[in-house]
Scaffold this motif. Structure first.
Motif, PDB file in Angstrom:
ATOM      1  N   ASP A 333       0.898  -1.233   0.005  1.00 44.45           N
ATOM      2  CA  ASP A 333       0.120  -0.192   0.132  1.00 44.45           C
ATOM      3  C   ASP A 333       0.748   1.055   0.170  1.00 44.45           C
ATOM      4  N   PRO A 334       1.448   1.512  -0.913  1.00 45.88           N
ATOM      5  CA  PRO A 334       2.525   2.747  -1.188  1.00 45.88           C
ATOM      6  C   PRO A 334       1.781   4.004  -0.814  1.00 45.88           C
ATOM      7  N   GLN A 335       0.388   4.162  -1.206  1.00 49.64           N
ATOM      8  CA  GLN A 335      -0.366   5.491  -0.750  1.00 49.64           C
ATOM      9  C   GLN A 335      -0.392   5.506   0.600  1.00 49.64           C
ATOM     10  N   LEU A 336      -0.818   4.787   1.337  1.00 50.50           N
ATOM     11  CA  LEU A 336      -0.740   4.676   2.942  1.00 50.50           C
ATOM     12  C   LEU A 336       0.653   4.896   3.359  1.00 50.50           C
ATOM     13  N   GLU A 337       1.459   4.229   2.715  1.00 52.81           N
ATOM     14  CA  GLU A 337       2.973   4.468   3.254  1.00 52.81           C
ATOM     15  C   GLU A 337       3.398   5.842   3.016  1.00 52.81           C
ATOM     16  N   SER A 338       2.930   6.472   2.125  1.00 50.06           N
ATOM     17  CA  SER A 338       3.484   7.800   1.834  1.00 50.06           C
ATOM     18  C   SER A 338       2.789   9.086   2.848  1.00 50.06           C
ATOM     19  N   ILE A 339       1.445   8.581   3.243  1.00 48.12           N
ATOM     20  CA  ILE A 339       0.812   9.609   4.024  1.00 48.12           C
ATOM     21  C   ILE A 339       1.281   9.399   5.666  1.00 48.12           C
ATOM     22  N   LEU A 340       1.782   7.958   5.942  1.00 54.19           N
ATOM     23  CA  LEU A 340       2.075   7.897   7.198  1.00 54.19           C
ATOM     24  C   LEU A 340       3.518   8.348   7.290  1.00 54.19           C
ATOM     25  N   ALA A 341       4.322   8.544   6.121  1.00 54.65           N
ATOM     26  CA  ALA A 341       5.510   9.104   6.341  1.00 54.65           C
ATOM     27  C   ALA A 341       5.746  10.405   7.282  1.00 54.65           C
ATOM     28  N   ASN A 342       4.808  11.079   7.390  1.00 52.40           N
ATOM     29  CA  ASN A 342       4.724  12.275   8.101  1.00 52.40           C
ATOM     30  C   ASN A 342       4.188  12.221   9.444  1.00 52.40           C
ATOM     31  N   ARG A 343       3.934  11.056   9.937  1.00 51.50           N
ATOM     32  CA  ARG A 343       3.391  10.567  11.247  1.00 51.50           C
ATOM     33  C   ARG A 343       4.384   9.442  11.871  1.00 51.50           C
ATOM     34  N   LYS A 344       5.547   9.430  11.672  1.00 50.36           N
ATOM     35  CA  LYS A 344       6.535   8.454  12.161  1.00 50.36           C
ATOM     36  C   LYS A 344       6.362   8.658  13.647  1.00 50.36           C
ATOM     37  N   ARG A 345       6.489   9.833  14.193  1.00 50.35           N
ATOM     38  CA  ARG A 345       6.672   9.820  15.750  1.00 50.35           C
ATOM     39  C   ARG A 345       5.553   9.136  16.393  1.00 50.35           C
ATOM     40  N   GLU A 346       4.424   9.471  15.697  1.00 51.15           N
ATOM     41  CA  GLU A 346       3.043   8.764  16.296  1.00 51.15           C
ATOM     42  C   GLU A 346       3.392   7.421  16.294  1.00 51.15           C
ATOM     43  N   LEU A 347       4.042   6.632  15.552  1.00 53.80           N
ATOM     44  CA  LEU A 347       4.051   5.323  15.220  1.00 53.80           C
ATOM     45  C   LEU A 347       5.317   4.795  16.201  1.00 53.80           C
ATOM     46  N   GLY A 348       6.014   5.682  16.920  1.00 51.99           N
ATOM     47  CA  GLY A 348       6.979   5.252  17.920  1.00 51.99           C
ATOM     48  C   GLY A 348       8.571   5.271  16.913  1.00 51.99           C
ATOM     49  N   ILE A 349       8.732   5.930  16.103  1.00 55.75           N
ATOM     50  CA  ILE A 349       9.970   6.112  15.210  1.00 55.75           C
ATOM     51  C   ILE A 349      10.463   7.398  15.429  1.00 55.75           C
ATOM     52  N   ALA A 350      11.716   7.401  16.237  1.00 59.50           N
ATOM     53  CA  ALA A 350      12.449   8.608  16.964  1.00 59.50           C
ATOM     54  C   ALA A 350      13.108   9.299  15.920  1.00 59.50           C
ATOM     55  N   PHE A 351      13.889   8.494  15.172  1.00 60.92           N
ATOM     56  CA  PHE A 351      14.969   8.897  13.975  1.00 60.92           C
ATOM     57  C   PHE A 351      14.683   8.393  12.751  1.00 60.92           C
ATOM     58  N   GLU A 352      15.344   9.054  11.710  1.00 56.79           N
ATOM     59  CA  GLU A 352      15.317   8.539  10.426  1.00 56.79           C
ATOM     60  C   GLU A 352      16.357   7.323  10.315  1.00 56.79           C
ATOM     61  N   SER A 353      16.062   6.432   9.664  1.00 61.85           N
ATOM     62  CA  SER A 353      16.955   5.115   9.319  1.00 61.85           C
ATOM     63  C   SER A 353      17.379   5.083   7.733  1.00 61.85           C
ATOM     64  N   GLY A 354      16.503   5.827   7.023  1.00 63.75           N
ATOM     65  CA  GLY A 354      16.652   5.475   5.576  1.00 63.75           C
ATOM     66  C   GLY A 354      15.911   4.304   4.992  1.00 63.75           C
ATOM     67  N   ARG A 355      15.220   3.632   5.790  1.00 67.86           N
ATOM     68  CA  ARG A 355      14.623   2.187   5.309  1.00 67.86           C
ATOM     69  C   ARG A 355      13.064   2.742   5.054  1.00 67.86           C
ATOM     70  N   ARG A 356      12.498   1.850   4.117  1.00 65.58           N
ATOM     71  CA  ARG A 356      11.129   2.049   3.996  1.00 65.58           C
ATOM     72  C   ARG A 356      10.462   1.930   5.331  1.00 65.58           C
ATOM     73  N   LEU A 357       9.215   2.662   5.058  1.00 67.09           N
ATOM     74  CA  LEU A 357       8.340   2.564   6.479  1.00 67.09           C
ATOM     75  C   LEU A 357       8.331   1.422   7.099  1.00 67.09           C
ATOM     76  N   GLY A 358       7.847   0.416   6.310  1.00 65.96           N
ATOM     77  CA  GLY A 358       7.550  -0.952   7.316  1.00 65.96           C
ATOM     78  C   GLY A 358       8.641  -1.452   7.804  1.00 65.96           C
ATOM     79  N   HIS A 359       9.963  -1.404   7.191  1.00 73.59           N
ATOM     80  CA  HIS A 359      11.242  -1.742   7.778  1.00 73.59           C
ATOM     81  C   HIS A 359      11.639  -0.858   8.834  1.00 73.59           C
ATOM     82  N   GLU A 360      11.336   0.451   8.930  1.00 76.21           N
ATOM     83  CA  GLU A 360      11.547   1.458   9.845  1.00 76.21           C
ATOM     84  C   GLU A 360      10.692   0.854  11.248  1.00 76.21           C
TER      85      GLU A 360
END
Length: 377
Positions: A333-360
């Motif tokens: 679901d690349p569309q959902l992945e793109s939208i969630l890219a701006n909500r990483k902190r809500e998903l518990g991702i504190a810093f960028e790792s350069g990975r795709r969101l699922g792997h992050e």
């Protein structure tokens, strides 16, 4: 005439017109072009713009259509795709219906009261028509011609169905009955909406059976047979013919709860219809889909923490596995992945790792990516 962009540069724009022609023009001659911004109907409520372009989708109804088609001051254009609406008649019917997006009434419901009534020749639609005849002025009654009252329905032998007991017909002490005069028989009017609901329900049940058969094969550690694959593909085609995106939305619901496929395949469609309705709403409103993902992810994360603290290791592993499945689903679901890219902190991702969101997500929470529960075809 509509056109689709082919190439945009600082000097020129190339577009392809509806008839297949490629047209290129210089921006120094057409310098009034600016960015356009799209919004969902829900977000557009209360908004007013000079000009509006509305893209019709199968999930719209009369309420949503009114909101979308009344946002403009100067002009509005309505667009639709032939992959969603076969013809303008289908478009009009969808945009003018007066109920919710993916109406549960689009399908036959398992309603014991209605079945009990219909077995005895009582049709709710015809009963309403009968009542209206009594209260509507004579000059307006023609709209009900062709409908007949329940007592006029033919019996099993082709004759008139016996009348039901009612307050107007009583048995006297001598055994004689007082009967109302028999009304002249009328022809039954075809109800295309009822027939469409019946066809749509059959398509839903067939598709659910095909999906359930494949789920069962996967549960046994095997793969779908060629016959099962062929049946699923055909069931998808039939479902799409009577309900655009039907198989897609149904399979999204079945992936989350495979029991729904088994239920619907056995004819119990009510829960599946409600789940399909929700999937339709999520599909046509990506921001709502993102909200639901974040909410569910946070709930699972909190649940897994409580289970770990309580020493419920089996429950903890099951919850973490569900989180892995959610992370894995973003690959589809690349569309959902793109939208969630701006909500990483809500998903518990504190810093960028350069990975795709699922792997992050998997990396940040220390979980394994799931295999992804799906039909896989």
């Amino acid at each position: 005439m509509n056109a689709a962009f082919e190439q945009v540069s600082a000097q020129s724009i190339s577009v392809q017109t509806d008839d297949g022609r490629s047209v290129r023009f210089d921006l120094k001659d057409y310098n009034r072009i600016d960015h356009g911004y799209a919004a969902t109907i829900h977000k557009a409520q209360g908004m007013t713009v000079d000009r509006a372009h509305v893209l019709a989708t199968p999930g719209m109804d009369a309420h949503g259509s009114y909101v979308a088609l009344s946002r403009h001051r100067d002009g509005m254009e309505l667009h639709y795709g032939r992959d969603d609406f076969a013809n303008p008649v289908q478009l009009t019917r969808t945009l003018s219906r007066d109920r919710a997006k993916d109406m549960a009434s689009d399908y036959e419901r398992v309603d014991p009261a209605q079945r009990y009534a219909e077995r005895r020749g009582i049709s709710f639609r015809e009963r309403v028509a009968e009542i209206v005849r009594k209260v509507v002025p004579e000059k307006l009654r023609g709209m009900f011609d062709g409908l007949r009252s329940p007592g006029d329905a033919p019996g099993p032998d082709g004759g008139r169905r016996p009348e039901r007991e009612s307050p107007e017909r009583e048995t006297s002490g001598t055994g004689a009955e007082r009967r109302e005069p028999e009304a002249p028989e009328r022809k039954v009017a075809e109800d295309p909406e009822k027939e469409l609901r019946r066809v749509r329900t059959r398509a839903l049940v067939r598709h659910a059976r095909a999906a359930d058969a494949i789920f069962e094969a996967q549960e046994m550690g095997g793969v779908a047979s060629p016959e099962q694959v062929k049946e699923l593909q055909e069931a998808r085609r039939v479902f799409e013919d009577v309900r655009p995106h039907g198989s897609h939305d149904a399979e999204a619901a079945y992936r989350k709860n495979p029991e729904l496929a088994h239920e619907a395949g056995s004819g119990r469609v009510n829960r599946a219809v409600r789940a399909l309705q929700l999937e339709t709403e999520l599909r046509i409103d990506p921001s709502r889909r993102a909200d639901r993902f974040v909410e569910h992810w946070q709930k699972l994360d909190q649940t897994s923490l409580r289970q770990y603290q309580a020493g419920d290791i089996s429950g903890y592993k099951a919850t973490r596995s569900a989180m892995g499945e959610m992370a894995k689903s973003l690959e589809r679901d690349p569309q959902l992945e793109s939208i969630l890219a701006n909500r990483k902190r809500e998903l518990g991702i504190a810093f960028e790792s350069g990975r795709r969101l699922g792997h992050e997500l998997a990396f940040a929470h220390g979980i394994d990516l799931g295999r992804g529960r799906g039909i896989g075809i």
